[in-house]
Design an enzyme around this catalytic site. Structure first.
Site, PDB file in Angstrom:
ATOM      1  N   GLU A 167      70.568 -40.064  44.172  1.00 52.84           N
ATOM      2  CA  GLU A 167      70.887 -41.315  43.296  1.00 52.84           C
ATOM      3  C   GLU A 167      71.931 -42.083  44.062  1.00 52.84           C
ATOM      4  O   GLU A 167      73.062 -41.745  44.514  1.00 52.84           O
ATOM      5  CB  GLU A 167      71.288 -40.965  42.078  1.00 52.84           C
ATOM      6  CG  GLU A 167      71.728 -41.934  40.906  1.00 52.84           C
ATOM      7  CD  GLU A 167      72.765 -41.676  40.108  1.00 52.84           C
ATOM      8  OE1 GLU A 167      72.971 -40.626  39.658  1.00 52.84           O
ATOM      9  OE2 GLU A 167      73.720 -42.662  39.590  1.00 52.84           O
ATOM     10  N   SER A 204      72.608 -46.894  39.270  1.00 52.42           N
ATOM     11  CA  SER A 204      72.423 -46.758  37.947  1.00 52.42           C
ATOM     12  C   SER A 204      72.480 -48.147  37.495  1.00 52.42           C
ATOM     13  O   SER A 204      73.286 -48.780  37.641  1.00 52.42           O
ATOM     14  CB  SER A 204      73.249 -46.074  36.977  1.00 52.42           C
ATOM     15  OG  SER A 204      73.106 -44.527  37.127  1.00 52.42           O
ATOM     16  N   ARG A 242      78.631 -35.492  47.356  1.00 51.66           N
ATOM     17  CA  ARG A 242      78.280 -36.671  46.673  1.00 51.66           C
ATOM     18  C   ARG A 242      79.387 -37.320  46.059  1.00 51.66           C
ATOM     19  O   ARG A 242      79.296 -38.480  45.506  1.00 51.66           O
ATOM     20  CB  ARG A 242      77.011 -36.441  45.600  1.00 51.66           C
ATOM     21  CG  ARG A 242      75.979 -35.753  45.927  1.00 51.66           C
ATOM     22  CD  ARG A 242      74.918 -35.877  45.035  1.00 51.66           C
ATOM     23  NE  ARG A 242      75.482 -34.700  44.100  1.00 51.66           N
ATOM     24  CZ  ARG A 242      75.612 -34.820  42.729  1.00 51.66           C
ATOM     25  NH1 ARG A 242      75.490 -35.918  42.043  1.00 51.66           N
ATOM     26  NH2 ARG A 242      76.114 -33.952  41.759  1.00 51.66           N
ATOM     27  N   HIS A 243      80.555 -36.495  45.771  1.00 50.00           N
ATOM     28  CA  HIS A 243      81.345 -37.120  44.969  1.00 50.00           C
ATOM     29  C   HIS A 243      82.737 -37.398  45.613  1.00 50.00           C
ATOM     30  O   HIS A 243      83.333 -36.664  46.506  1.00 50.00           O
ATOM     31  CB  HIS A 243      81.700 -36.279  43.958  1.00 50.00           C
ATOM     32  CG  HIS A 243      80.540 -36.151  42.619  1.00 50.00           C
ATOM     33  ND1 HIS A 243      79.750 -35.094  42.860  1.00 50.00           N
ATOM     34  CD2 HIS A 243      80.282 -37.285  41.792  1.00 50.00           C
ATOM     35  CE1 HIS A 243      78.705 -35.436  41.813  1.00 50.00           C
ATOM     36  NE2 HIS A 243      79.210 -36.662  41.302  1.00 50.00           N
ATOM     37  N   ARG A 254      87.367 -41.752  39.736  1.00 49.66           N
ATOM     38  CA  ARG A 254      86.635 -40.909  38.759  1.00 49.66           C
ATOM     39  C   ARG A 254      87.592 -39.758  38.878  1.00 49.66           C
ATOM     40  O   ARG A 254      87.551 -39.172  39.796  1.00 49.66           O
ATOM     41  CB  ARG A 254      85.280 -40.697  39.203  1.00 49.66           C
ATOM     42  CG  ARG A 254      84.273 -41.782  39.005  1.00 49.66           C
ATOM     43  CD  ARG A 254      83.775 -42.009  37.696  1.00 49.66           C
ATOM     44  NE  ARG A 254      82.941 -43.197  37.693  1.00 49.66           N
ATOM     45  CZ  ARG A 254      81.731 -43.583  37.635  1.00 49.66           C
ATOM     46  NH1 ARG A 254      81.002 -42.446  37.908  1.00 49.66           N
ATOM     47  NH2 ARG A 254      81.127 -44.574  37.804  1.00 49.66           N
ATOM     48  N   ARG A 296      77.656 -43.692  49.230  1.00 50.36           N
ATOM     49  CA  ARG A 296      76.211 -42.955  49.031  1.00 50.36           C
ATOM     50  C   ARG A 296      75.157 -43.765  49.849  1.00 50.36           C
ATOM     51  O   ARG A 296      74.381 -43.181  50.400  1.00 50.36           O
ATOM     52  CB  ARG A 296      76.086 -42.739  47.603  1.00 50.36           C
ATOM     53  CG  ARG A 296      76.859 -41.638  47.020  1.00 50.36           C
ATOM     54  CD  ARG A 296      75.951 -41.267  45.870  1.00 50.36           C
ATOM     55  NE  ARG A 296      77.151 -40.536  45.011  1.00 50.36           N
ATOM     56  CZ  ARG A 296      76.859 -40.047  43.677  1.00 50.36           C
ATOM     57  NH1 ARG A 296      75.656 -40.228  43.288  1.00 50.36           N
ATOM     58  NH2 ARG A 296      77.695 -39.367  43.030  1.00 50.36           N
ATOM     59  N   GLU A 348      86.979 -36.758  38.380  1.00 52.60           N
ATOM     60  CA  GLU A 348      86.296 -35.775  38.275  1.00 52.60           C
ATOM     61  C   GLU A 348      86.581 -34.568  39.168  1.00 52.60           C
ATOM     62  O   GLU A 348      86.492 -34.966  40.129  1.00 52.60           O
ATOM     63  CB  GLU A 348      84.718 -36.080  38.668  1.00 52.60           C
ATOM     64  CG  GLU A 348      84.218 -36.920  37.520  1.00 52.60           C
ATOM     65  CD  GLU A 348      82.805 -37.684  37.801  1.00 52.60           C
ATOM     66  OE1 GLU A 348      81.948 -37.903  37.217  1.00 52.60           O
ATOM     67  OE2 GLU A 348      82.819 -38.115  39.014  1.00 52.60           O
TER      68      GLU A 348
HETATM   69  P1  ATP Z   1      76.624 -38.635  39.391  1.00 56.23           P
HETATM   70  O1  ATP Z   1      75.779 -38.099  38.314  1.00 56.23           O
HETATM   71  O2  ATP Z   1      75.940 -38.362  40.733  1.00 56.23           O
HETATM   72  O3  ATP Z   1      78.004 -37.978  39.181  1.00 56.23           O
HETATM   73  P2  ATP Z   1      77.113 -41.032  37.968  1.00 56.23           P
HETATM   74  O4  ATP Z   1      75.854 -40.975  37.159  1.00 56.23           O
HETATM   75  O5  ATP Z   1      78.197 -40.787  37.080  1.00 56.23           O
HETATM   76  O6  ATP Z   1      76.941 -40.029  39.151  1.00 56.23           O
HETATM   77  P3  ATP Z   1      77.325 -44.022  37.712  1.00 56.23           P
HETATM   78  O7  ATP Z   1      78.441 -43.793  36.550  1.00 56.23           O
HETATM   79  O8  ATP Z   1      75.993 -44.341  37.378  1.00 56.23           O
HETATM   80  O9  ATP Z   1      77.166 -42.315  38.675  1.00 56.23           O
HETATM   81  O10 ATP Z   1      77.767 -44.675  39.077  1.00 56.23           O
HETATM   82  C1  ATP Z   1      77.068 -45.508  39.759  1.00 56.23           C
HETATM   83  C2  ATP Z   1      76.907 -45.410  41.152  1.00 56.23           C
HETATM   84  O11 ATP Z   1      78.153 -44.977  41.693  1.00 56.23           O
HETATM   85  C3  ATP Z   1      76.119 -43.902  41.436  1.00 56.23           C
HETATM   86  O12 ATP Z   1      74.798 -44.138  41.472  1.00 56.23           O
HETATM   87  C4  ATP Z   1      76.619 -43.666  42.754  1.00 56.23           C
HETATM   88  O13 ATP Z   1      76.070 -44.382  43.837  1.00 56.23           O
HETATM   89  C5  ATP Z   1      78.095 -44.135  42.594  1.00 56.23           C
HETATM   90  N1  ATP Z   1      78.890 -42.724  42.146  1.00 56.23           N
HETATM   91  C6  ATP Z   1      79.211 -42.428  41.166  1.00 56.23           C
HETATM   92  N2  ATP Z   1      80.043 -41.367  41.132  1.00 56.23           N
HETATM   93  C7  ATP Z   1      80.418 -41.463  42.318  1.00 56.23           C
HETATM   94  C8  ATP Z   1      81.420 -40.378  43.006  1.00 56.23           C
HETATM   95  N3  ATP Z   1      82.305 -39.619  42.196  1.00 56.23           N
HETATM   96  N4  ATP Z   1      81.617 -40.732  44.175  1.00 56.23           N
HETATM   97  C9  ATP Z   1      80.933 -41.401  45.148  1.00 56.23           C
HETATM   98  N5  ATP Z   1      79.895 -42.220  44.480  1.00 56.23           N
HETATM   99  C10 ATP Z   1      79.793 -41.982  43.189  1.00 56.23           C
END
Ligand code: ATP
Length: 577
Positions: A497, A500, A342-343, A334, A551, A336
């Site tokens: 979270e 998803s 969390r990221h 990602r 996570r 981001e």
């Molecule tokens: P968030 O809103 O917290 O950034 P997301 O909605 O983008 O997460 P999803 O794209 O639905 O997350 O990804 C599925 C799962 O992957 C999430 O529930 C989380 O456990 C994990 N996840 C997502 N982005 C990250 C990240 N940047 N670092 C670590 N784990 C992540």
């Protein structure tokens, strides 16, 4: 009147400076002493020592033929009285007298044992009386062993014996090693970049920024005060990562890494037992699949390639391709710029996708099943590791729902709970707007107090909060200002979270309409091929979910950051080591 010193007062600047100077002086003294001993260890001439074959820096040590090589974790009472060979890290050493030294050996996480070495040669030099039988140990050997630097790798031969009293400081407290040979296989430097004591403290700061000069000074002052008061200074994540070997050697990190492995194993074995098949989605892809800006672009033979930000499309290609039930475990990228606990820019996804027979609750139940299996089994299989982690990062035990009493709230119910029982700032949250992280955490706190569980599902997210492939609930249910709800859900651990998932659209016309309504061009690269697959064949109804491994481990253990659960956390500012 003379002022009485106030016991609770913060140390004055002058006192702190004095403490810092004192700590520096002590550190310098310790370094000099260590260097002195180091040069003795390196330069010792063993030729005239009757014990010379029993110690020293060697590449290939020799041991008695009847000595059994054992791992520290396997040492038990059955070894009492036996001669063993142990390879381990020397964690500590101290000289007790000219004739006796103690060491602490560590291996395999936190398996530690006390060793002692006692001179058997009476007297020194020409007067020395070498024993006619039994081990030959000189005073020089005793001193040499005490001078080995912490975190050096050694191999010792020793007789296992029960100590007079249990050795409380070691995990193996009911046995000790009476060392008869000690070889230094890989020396550590005199000064470690981070000591084991510091590496075993909770990380104090997760920022990726090098501290500003002023902050650094304040931190150094705090550390100096802490050190001067006898405490061990804790280190920042930057220091941990700059000293990656020590970071990894710390028992707490070993325990986290072992728990992480177990989560993957449990995920895989649970699904395989239910006819799921593993597949490997590509990491290199030709288009930013989910159309986002959060994708890493790289040069690829004159064109652009991208790093997959989810295996979503590929899981669905597997279903379209007749694989019925699939899962994958692999990296997800990602781009981001999210500098949060969390990221990460790279994390491990545990993903699954499955055909649906009747309705999407089959997918939800499978995902609940696998996660509850993981969380329950971890408590049994990793009890020791969890205890080690808790000794550094204390946490409340993880509350699991009783079997058959899993908590599922709709998105609207969760928002209502927040409005009615959450903190006052969330009195006006809406049912048609996505939740923020503080809102999610507040729901977690209310749920824990009310339903006594740290694991729950929030279902039926509004269409506005889900991607284009999420299937809208056929009942026509709406929330807020007429926003349709989807058969999509998130799972939470301790209010955060971790997953998803939901049902995906499998009808190509419906999918095209939803792609357009989200403002995405159905003919754009990647989307065209994705949509086209649903027109190539009839794709059965299906759904799935994506779990973030990092996570799951972090929030199960209530760690302060996912950066502690990845072996080599990748963040916007950090690609090393
Ligand atoms: P968030 O809103 O917290 O950034 P997301 O909605 O983008 O997460 P999803 O794209 O639905 O997350 O990804 C599925 C799962 O992957 C999430 O529930 C989380 O456990 C994990 N996840 C997502 N982005 C990250 C990240 N940047 N670092 C670590 N784990 C992540």
């Amino acid at each position: 009147m003379e002022q009485q010193p106030d016991a609770n007062a913060q140390p004055s600047k002058k006192a702190a400076k004095k403490a810092e100077a004192k700590a520096k002086k002590e550190a310098l003294k310790a370094q000099r002493a260590a260097e002195r001993v180091a040069s003795q260890v390196a330069s010792v001439d063993l030729e005239d020592d009757p014990a010379k074959d029993n110690y020293g820096s060697v590449k290939t040590p020799t041991f008695s033929p009847d000595a059994e090589a054992v791992e520290l974790r396997s040492l038990d009472e059955s070894h009492d009285g036996k001669t063993v060979v142990v390879r381990a890290w020397l964690q500590n050493s101290r000289i007790q007298s000219a004739k006796m030294s103690f060491v602490e050996l560590r291996k395999g996480g936190n398996w530690t044992i006390q060793g002692l070495v006692t001179a058997t040669i009476q007297g020194t030099g020409a007067e020395a009386q070498v024993p006619s039988e039994g081990p030959v140990i000189s005073r020089r050997m005793v001193k040499w062993i005490a001078g080995i630097h912490p975190e050096s790798f050694v191999a010792v031969e020793a007789k296992v014996q029960k100590p007079i009293e249990p050795v409380k400081s070691c995990r193996i407290s009911g046995l000790e090693l009476h060392i008869t040979k000690c070889f230094l296989l890989a020396p550590a430097p005199a000064m470690l970049g981070m000591t084991m004591a510091a590496a075993s403290q909770p990380v104090v700061n997760f920022s990726d920024e090098e501290p500003k000069a002023a902050d650094a000074e304040a931190d150094a002052q705090k550390d100096a005060e802490h050190a001067a008061s006898g405490g061990t200074p804790a280190a920042s994540m930057l220091t941990h990562l700059d000293n990656i070997a020590m970071h990894k050697r710390a028992p707490v990190q070993q325990a986290i890494a072992d728990i992480r492995i177990e989560v993957k194993k449990l995920f895989r074995s649970y699904l395989e037992a239910r006819r799921f098949k593993e597949f490997e989605p590509p990491c290199l892809i030709g288009a930013a699949s989910e159309g986002g800006a959060n994708v890493f672009k790289l040069a690829y033979f004159g064109q652009d390639a991208f790093l997959a930000q989810s295996p979503q499309f590929y899981k669905q290609f597997e279903i379209a391709g007749g694989r019925e039930r699939v899962f994958s475990i692999g990296p997800v990228f990602r781009a981001e710029n999210s500098n949060t606990a969390r990221h990460m820019t790279e994390f491990t996804g545990l993903d699954l996708e499955m055909e649906i027979q009747q309705d999407y609750t089959e997918v939800r139940a499978t995902l609940e099943g696998v996660l509850l299996h993981i969380l329950r089994e971890l408590q049994v299989r990793c009890a020791d590791e969890i205890e080690i982690v808790r000794s550094v990062y204390p946490s409340e035990p993880f509350l699991l729902p009783e079997p058959g009493k899993e908590l599922r709230l709709t998105f609207a119910e969760a928002q209502q709970l927040l409005r009615e029982e959450g903190p006052p700032e969330f009195r006006n949250v809406r049912d048609d707007e996505d939740m923020s992280t503080p809102q999610e955490k507040a729901v977690g706190a209310v749920v824990r107090a009310k339903y006594k569980t740290d694991f729950y599902v929030i279902d039926k997210f509004p269409e506005t909060a889900r991607p284009f492939y999420a299937k809208v609930d056929d009942s026509g249910a709406t929330v807020g200002d007429g926003v349709r709800v989807t058969n999509a859900f998130d799972f939470f651990l301790r209010g955060q979270e971790i997953l998803s998932g939901g049902q995906r659209i499998n009808d190509p016309d419906e999918l095209e309409e939803r792609i357009r309504s989200k403002g995405v061009d159905p003919k754009s690269p990647g989307i065209k091929e994705y949509l086209g697959t649903f027109r190539q064949v009839g794709v059965p109804p299906h759904g799935g979910g994506g779990i973030g491994l990092d996570r799951v481990v972090a929030w199960f253990l209530a760690l302060p950051s996912v950066h502690l659960t990845a072996g080599y956390p990748r963040t916007p500012k950090r690609l090393m080591p």
